[in-house]
Write a protein that holds these residues in place. Structure first.
Motif, PDB file in Angstrom:
ATOM      1  N   LEU A   4       0.815  -1.211   0.000  1.00  0.00           N
ATOM      2  CA  LEU A   4       0.000   0.000   0.000  1.00  0.00           C
ATOM      3  C   LEU A   4       0.848   1.260   0.000  1.00  0.00           C
ATOM      4  N   THR A   5       1.830   1.343   0.875  1.00  0.00           N
ATOM      5  CA  THR A   5       2.642   2.553   0.980  1.00  0.00           C
ATOM      6  C   THR A   5       3.426   2.807  -0.300  1.00  0.00           C
ATOM      7  N   ALA A   6       4.055   1.761  -0.839  1.00  0.00           N
ATOM      8  CA  ALA A   6       4.837   1.906  -2.069  1.00  0.00           C
ATOM      9  C   ALA A   6       3.946   2.277  -3.246  1.00  0.00           C
ATOM     10  N   THR A   7       2.773   1.649  -3.317  1.00  0.00           N
ATOM     11  CA  THR A   7       1.850   1.945  -4.409  1.00  0.00           C
ATOM     12  C   THR A   7       1.341   3.374  -4.320  1.00  0.00           C
ATOM     13  N   SER A   8       1.026   3.814  -3.111  1.00  0.00           N
ATOM     14  CA  SER A   8       0.541   5.175  -2.913  1.00  0.00           C
ATOM     15  C   SER A   8       1.583   6.201  -3.313  1.00  0.00           C
ATOM     16  N   LYS A   9       2.820   5.955  -2.899  1.00  0.00           N
ATOM     17  CA  LYS A   9       3.906   6.874  -3.234  1.00  0.00           C
ATOM     18  C   LYS A   9       4.128   6.932  -4.738  1.00  0.00           C
ATOM     19  N   ALA A  10       4.159   5.771  -5.384  1.00  0.00           N
ATOM     20  CA  ALA A  10       4.417   5.723  -6.820  1.00  0.00           C
ATOM     21  C   ALA A  10       3.297   6.393  -7.610  1.00  0.00           C
ATOM     22  N   LEU A  11       2.070   6.064  -7.272  1.00  0.00           N
ATOM     23  CA  LEU A  11       0.933   6.639  -8.000  1.00  0.00           C
ATOM     24  C   LEU A  11       0.910   8.160  -7.852  1.00  0.00           C
ATOM     25  N   ALA A  12       1.035   8.633  -6.632  1.00  0.00           N
ATOM     26  CA  ALA A  12       0.986  10.077  -6.386  1.00  0.00           C
ATOM     27  C   ALA A  12       2.143  10.804  -7.060  1.00  0.00           C
ATOM     28  N   THR A  13       3.337  10.220  -6.975  1.00  0.00           N
ATOM     29  CA  THR A  13       4.510  10.863  -7.573  1.00  0.00           C
ATOM     30  C   THR A  13       4.390  10.931  -9.091  1.00  0.00           C
ATOM     31  N   MET A  14       3.958   9.823  -9.696  1.00  0.00           N
ATOM     32  CA  MET A  14       3.774   9.796 -11.150  1.00  0.00           C
ATOM     33  C   MET A  14       2.779  10.866 -11.586  1.00  0.00           C
TER      34      MET A  14
END
Length: 363
Positions: free
Chosen positions: A140-150
């Protein structure tokens, strides 16, 4: 732990966010507030198993941890108090919808808010990231960071979060990669995509094709990033090689976003094939399969090619700035060219068909 119980516990710390209004004393205020909460809840008996809906020590600790996490979100971002108002309650309520605990969501919210999204936009991105992590079995944390950053890096609005996640999940389906691996690898590529004007659709599609050919996601991300940057910032050596084949380095770099990576590679291959009589656009599957392996295997495979093919790939390597960029590019050419174009189309269709929730969430 039920949401009503958590809400009741959080009510005891209702003065927390007001205390955080003093920027320099935010975390100190947090400690004071949570200590006070613990004293109130533990006043009768060390086990804290007294009346108040039968709440135990672990439940109280979870409530306090949630307050700490959300306080960190507040102090670590540029949100105003008005933007932050109601955010904690919204995150808390979201937990029953997306299948993650409130504390997990609070930690993920920090990644989303730190990327630049605020208020309702941050909530929308977090909700979609949580749904996507459930569907793609990702962290969840990694996915959230990646999605938001992209999204923030490519100026994609929060309203397009579901479409963006569906594109990533389509790349997972088409490639040989897990959502967590893809998210991490693409985070390294996105800055280059922004500089070059290459769309998220092409980046996701390229990652799908490259991983499907056997290249690990991390290597695919590194090679793709290098290729994009080399085409955007063409070296004198590469420019000279392009000039030898009737190409303008300025034209190649300035029209990279317009042509896309697929179109640009086709322009390079056409110029090389026209002058050398080679067939870069019709490379056999054996060379492409070598491109999906280790760099050493790839270099040995290039050395074993017939002279005409070896010369052609050597020229392309010079244009792209080296063997690593060549390795990734060849996976998107020859037999991979049609796969790349089809993947771009599939990723785009997934985004266009996106609804309110991530595709297959809750299925």
């Amino acid at each position: 732990m039920s949401i009503p119980v958590m809400v009741a516990l959080r009510g005891e710390a209702s003065g927390l966010m007001g205390a955080l209004g003093q920027a320099g004393s935010g975390m100190a205020a947090l400690g004071s507030s949570t200590e006070d909460l613990a004293k109130k809840l533990g006043g009768i008996g060390g086990a804290m198993t007294i009346a108040m809906a039968g709440v135990g020590v672990s439940t109280v600790n979870m409530a306090m941890e949630f307050e700490r996490s959300m306080a960190t979100v507040f102090t670590a971002t540029t949100m105003t108090k008005q933007e932050f108002a109601g955010l904690s309650d919204a995150v808390l309520n979201m937990s029953s919808e997306v299948g993650y605990g409130a504390n997990e969501l609070a930690d993920a919210m920090l990644k989303v808010a730190s990327s630049g999204f605020k208020g309702q936009d941050a909530l929308n991105v977090l909700r979609v990231a949580a749904q996507g992590a459930q569907v793609g079995v990702g962290d969840l944390t990694a996915t959230s960071k990646a999605l938001a950053t992209m999204m923030f890096s490519l100026d994609i609005p929060a309203s397009q979060a579901t479409a963006t996640m569906d594109k990533l999940l389509t790349a997972v389906r088409l490639g040989n990669v897990e959502l967590g691996e893809l998210s991490t690898a693409m985070s390294n590529v996105i800055p280059a995509a922004r500089v070059t004007g290459i769309s998220l659709d092409e980046v996701a599609a390229a990652m799908a094709v490259m991983t499907a050919a056997g290249m690990p996601a991390a290597n695919a991300g590194t090679n793709l990033r290098m290729t994009l940057l080399q085409l955007a910032r063409i070296t004198p050596k590469a420019a000279k090689e392009m000039e030898n084949f009737g190409l303008s380095a300025t034209d190649i770099s300035t029209r990279l976003g317009e042509r896309g990576l697929s179109g640009t590679l086709d322009v390079l291959a056409t110029a090389i094939d026209t002058k050398l009589g080679s067939n870069l656009r019709g490379l056999d599957g054996q060379l492409q399969s070598l491109a999906g392996g280790s760099l050493e295997e790839f270099e040995n495979g290039i050395a074993a090619l017939p002279e005409s093919a070896r010369n052609a790939t050597g020229v392309l390597a010079n244009m792209l700035g080296g063997v690593k960029s060549l390795q990734g590019a060849l996976l998107l050419m020859g037999p991979g060219a049609d796969e790349f174009k089809n993947a771009i189309s599939e990723v785009g269709k997934a985004g266009a068909a996106a609804g309110t929730d991530v595709s297959k969430f809750g299925a």
